[in-house]
Design a protein around this motif. Structure first.
Motif, PDB file in Angstrom:
ATOM      1  N   PRO A 120      22.826  44.401  20.366  1.00 48.52           N
ATOM      2  CA  PRO A 120      22.772  43.590  19.152  1.00 48.52           C
ATOM      3  C   PRO A 120      22.745  42.114  19.502  1.00 48.52           C
ATOM      4  O   PRO A 120      23.138  41.712  20.600  1.00 48.52           O
ATOM      5  N   MET A 121      22.264  41.308  18.596  1.00 45.07           N
ATOM      6  CA  MET A 121      22.166  39.874  18.839  1.00 45.07           C
ATOM      7  C   MET A 121      23.551  39.279  19.093  1.00 45.07           C
ATOM      8  O   MET A 121      24.536  39.631  18.422  1.00 45.07           O
ATOM      9  N   HIS A 122      23.612  38.362  20.059  1.00 44.79           N
ATOM     10  CA  HIS A 122      24.890  37.750  20.427  1.00 44.79           C
ATOM     11  C   HIS A 122      24.646  36.508  21.277  1.00 44.79           C
ATOM     12  O   HIS A 122      23.523  36.259  21.740  1.00 44.79           O
ATOM     13  N   GLN A 123      25.690  35.749  21.482  1.00 46.08           N
ATOM     14  CA  GLN A 123      25.731  34.699  22.494  1.00 46.08           C
ATOM     15  C   GLN A 123      26.621  35.190  23.626  1.00 46.08           C
ATOM     16  O   GLN A 123      27.568  35.943  23.400  1.00 46.08           O
ATOM     17  N   GLN A 132      31.114  22.426  29.426  1.00 47.77           N
ATOM     18  CA  GLN A 132      29.867  21.685  29.245  1.00 47.77           C
ATOM     19  C   GLN A 132      28.684  22.556  28.829  1.00 47.77           C
ATOM     20  O   GLN A 132      27.580  22.039  28.624  1.00 47.77           O
ATOM     21  N   HIS A 133      28.877  23.844  28.737  1.00 45.39           N
ATOM     22  CA  HIS A 133      27.833  24.781  28.307  1.00 45.39           C
ATOM     23  C   HIS A 133      26.589  24.761  29.194  1.00 45.39           C
ATOM     24  O   HIS A 133      25.463  24.943  28.713  1.00 45.39           O
ATOM     25  N   THR A 134      26.788  24.562  30.506  1.00 47.89           N
ATOM     26  CA  THR A 134      25.649  24.652  31.422  1.00 47.89           C
ATOM     27  C   THR A 134      25.356  26.093  31.826  1.00 47.89           C
ATOM     28  O   THR A 134      24.309  26.369  32.422  1.00 47.89           O
ATOM     29  N   MET A 135      26.257  26.995  31.519  1.00 43.73           N
ATOM     30  CA  MET A 135      26.126  28.389  31.921  1.00 43.73           C
ATOM     31  C   MET A 135      24.819  28.986  31.406  1.00 43.73           C
ATOM     32  O   MET A 135      24.447  28.799  30.245  1.00 43.73           O
ATOM     33  N   LEU A 136      24.136  29.699  32.287  1.00 42.67           N
ATOM     34  CA  LEU A 136      22.928  30.401  31.871  1.00 42.67           C
ATOM     35  C   LEU A 136      22.856  31.757  32.548  1.00 42.67           C
ATOM     36  O   LEU A 136      23.532  32.016  33.551  1.00 42.67           O
ATOM     37  N   ALA A 137      22.039  32.620  31.976  1.00 39.37           N
ATOM     38  CA  ALA A 137      21.745  33.913  32.583  1.00 39.37           C
ATOM     39  C   ALA A 137      20.347  33.878  33.146  1.00 39.37           C
ATOM     40  O   ALA A 137      19.424  33.334  32.519  1.00 39.37           O
ATOM     41  N   ALA A 138      20.181  34.446  34.324  1.00 38.30           N
ATOM     42  CA  ALA A 138      18.866  34.643  34.914  1.00 38.30           C
ATOM     43  C   ALA A 138      18.623  36.147  34.945  1.00 38.30           C
ATOM     44  O   ALA A 138      19.236  36.867  35.747  1.00 38.30           O
ATOM     45  N   SER A 139      17.783  36.618  34.048  1.00 42.42           N
ATOM     46  CA  SER A 139      17.526  38.046  33.924  1.00 42.42           C
ATOM     47  C   SER A 139      16.328  38.417  34.798  1.00 42.42           C
ATOM     48  O   SER A 139      15.179  38.079  34.491  1.00 42.42           O
ATOM     49  N   VAL A 140      16.626  39.115  35.890  1.00 44.99           N
ATOM     50  CA  VAL A 140      15.599  39.504  36.859  1.00 44.99           C
ATOM     51  C   VAL A 140      15.017  40.848  36.437  1.00 44.99           C
ATOM     52  O   VAL A 140      15.736  41.848  36.348  1.00 44.99           O
ATOM     53  N   HIS A 141      13.723  40.875  36.188  1.00 41.46           N
ATOM     54  CA  HIS A 141      13.065  42.096  35.737  1.00 41.46           C
ATOM     55  C   HIS A 141      12.639  42.931  36.939  1.00 41.46           C
ATOM     56  O   HIS A 141      11.878  42.465  37.793  1.00 41.46           O
ATOM     57  N   LEU A 142      13.134  44.160  36.988  1.00 43.59           N
ATOM     58  CA  LEU A 142      12.755  45.084  38.055  1.00 43.59           C
ATOM     59  C   LEU A 142      11.710  46.085  37.587  1.00 43.59           C
ATOM     60  O   LEU A 142      11.226  46.901  38.371  1.00 43.59           O
ATOM     61  N   ASP A 143      11.387  46.029  36.293  1.00 40.69           N
ATOM     62  CA  ASP A 143      10.322  46.841  35.699  1.00 40.69           C
ATOM     63  C   ASP A 143       9.580  45.967  34.698  1.00 40.69           C
ATOM     64  O   ASP A 143      10.137  44.991  34.172  1.00 40.69           O
ATOM     65  N   ASP A 144       8.340  46.314  34.414  1.00 41.38           N
ATOM     66  CA  ASP A 144       7.639  45.642  33.332  1.00 41.38           C
ATOM     67  C   ASP A 144       8.389  45.921  32.032  1.00 41.38           C
ATOM     68  O   ASP A 144       8.855  47.044  31.802  1.00 41.38           O
ATOM     69  N   TYR A 197      23.731  30.276  27.768  1.00 43.38           N
ATOM     70  CA  TYR A 197      24.684  31.256  27.231  1.00 43.38           C
ATOM     71  C   TYR A 197      24.996  31.029  25.756  1.00 43.38           C
ATOM     72  O   TYR A 197      25.673  31.849  25.125  1.00 43.38           O
ATOM     73  N   LEU A 198      24.484  29.953  25.167  1.00 45.38           N
ATOM     74  CA  LEU A 198      24.586  29.759  23.724  1.00 45.38           C
ATOM     75  C   LEU A 198      23.347  30.262  22.984  1.00 45.38           C
ATOM     76  O   LEU A 198      23.354  30.361  21.747  1.00 45.38           O
ATOM     77  N   THR A 199      22.293  30.579  23.703  1.00 41.93           N
ATOM     78  CA  THR A 199      21.069  31.073  23.078  1.00 41.93           C
ATOM     79  C   THR A 199      21.303  32.474  22.536  1.00 41.93           C
ATOM     80  O   THR A 199      21.741  33.376  23.266  1.00 41.93           O
ATOM     81  N   ILE A 200      21.012  32.669  21.262  1.00 37.35           N
ATOM     82  CA  ILE A 200      21.178  33.987  20.642  1.00 37.35           C
ATOM     83  C   ILE A 200      20.108  34.925  21.190  1.00 37.35           C
ATOM     84  O   ILE A 200      18.925  34.597  21.214  1.00 37.35           O
ATOM     85  N   HIS A 201      20.554  36.094  21.645  1.00 39.11           N
ATOM     86  CA  HIS A 201      19.626  37.046  22.233  1.00 39.11           C
ATOM     87  C   HIS A 201      20.109  38.472  22.018  1.00 39.11           C
ATOM     88  O   HIS A 201      21.275  38.718  21.718  1.00 39.11           O
ATOM     89  N   GLY A 202      19.212  39.398  22.186  1.00 37.46           N
ATOM     90  CA  GLY A 202      19.510  40.819  22.071  1.00 37.46           C
ATOM     91  C   GLY A 202      18.275  41.593  22.456  1.00 37.46           C
ATOM     92  O   GLY A 202      17.248  41.008  22.810  1.00 37.46           O
ATOM     93  N   SER A 203      18.341  42.911  22.378  1.00 32.34           N
ATOM     94  CA  SER A 203      17.167  43.711  22.740  1.00 32.34           C
ATOM     95  C   SER A 203      17.202  45.037  21.991  1.00 32.34           C
ATOM     96  O   SER A 203      18.277  45.605  21.765  1.00 32.34           O
ATOM     97  N   PRO A 204      16.028  45.535  21.597  1.00 39.75           N
ATOM     98  CA  PRO A 204      15.976  46.830  20.916  1.00 39.75           C
ATOM     99  C   PRO A 204      16.163  47.976  21.899  1.00 39.75           C
ATOM    100  O   PRO A 204      16.179  47.776  23.117  1.00 39.75           O
TER     101      PRO A 204
END
Length: 258
Positions: A120-123, A132-144, A197-204
């Motif tokens: 579900p959508m979340h931060q 300082q909210h510099t935190m980020l996620a780097a999502s490495v795709h191992l599949d298309d 990490y403040l960007t709202i995101h989620g996935s079906p």
């Protein structure tokens, strides 16, 4: 790997997809490592379902969904440590975070075919808030990844809204923030999606016949400190590029209890 306009895009939109960060050999090494971790977890009887829980789906639907997730994958296989400090990664990180970058933690997420659980959508902020909210996620795709097999969706510019009230175990109200509200971010194996990490995101859910495997590395500036004593691990604060300007704050203050 990226240009000045890409940095501007990240700052304005809160996310950035970078193509071809990892080559085919590196992707295959991480794919194999993911499979071995799942096998070892099953052998150790630590293989549990990490699908999100809550009232965003009926209980009978939740039971059908599966998500394999394990934290701190660099402790399990050296291929992930190489990925964390990969020159292509640090090239991007040093431009969108700054010259001095630390690892906060890592995790792997596997959505199996046909019943891979939705997010579900979340931060990410509620899990490990920082000054300082510099935190980020780097999502490495191992599949298309595409919409059919549950690619990530983001709400562009939502990081500028600041921290939002979450419900349940840190997800947003699904009626106010349905996954369909987000912009899909399809990607190919080897691509990396960076998002604040403040960007709202989620996935079906993964409704396809293809597995979707991702590894997430959470990074922060070396001068960005946590505001809560939460989500701590032994490797936290590992310098992945640059230097640590705070000599007396180079590692968490752990106490080992006997």
């Amino acid at each position: 790997m990226i240009k000045a306009q890409d940095v501007d895009f990240y700052n304005e939109q809160g996310y950035l997809l970078v193509k071809g960060v990892f080559n085919k050999t590196e992707v295959e090494e991480m794919r194999a490592a993911v499979g071995k971790i799942i096998d070892r977890a099953a052998h150790a009887r630590k293989d549990v379902n990490h699908a999100w829980q809550g009232d965003y789906l009926p209980p009978d639907e939740l039971k059908k969904l599966v998500l394999k997730g394990f934290h701190d994958v660099q402790y399990h296989d050296a291929s992930f440590m190489r990925a964390i400090v990969h020159p292509n990664m640090t090239s991007v990180l040093s431009q969108i975070i700054g010259p001095n970058v630390q690892l906060h933690h890592s995790k792997m997420l596997v959505k199996p075919p046909e019943n891979g659980a939705a997010f579900p959508m979340h931060q990410d902020h509620p899990y490990f808030p920082h000054e300082q909210h510099t935190m980020l996620a780097a999502s490495v795709h191992l599949d298309d990844a595409n919409v059919e097999n549950g690619c990530l969706h983001v709400i562009p510019g939502s990081h500028k809204e600041g921290t939002l009230p979450h419900v349940g175990k840190h997800y947003l109200n699904a009626k106010e923030y349905p996954i369909s509200m987000g912009t899909p971010c399809p990607a190919e194996a080897g691509d990396v999606l960076f998002f604040n990490y403040l960007t709202i995101h989620g996935s079906p859910a993964n409704l396809s016949e293809r597995t979707r495997r991702n590894v997430l590395f959470q990074y922060r500036s070396a001068t960005d400190f946590p505001v809560e004593n939460t989500h701590i691990n032994w490797g936290q604060g590992l310098m992945v590029c640059g230097e640590n300007p705070n000599f007396d704050r180079v590692s968490p203050k752990f106490k080992v209890e006997e």
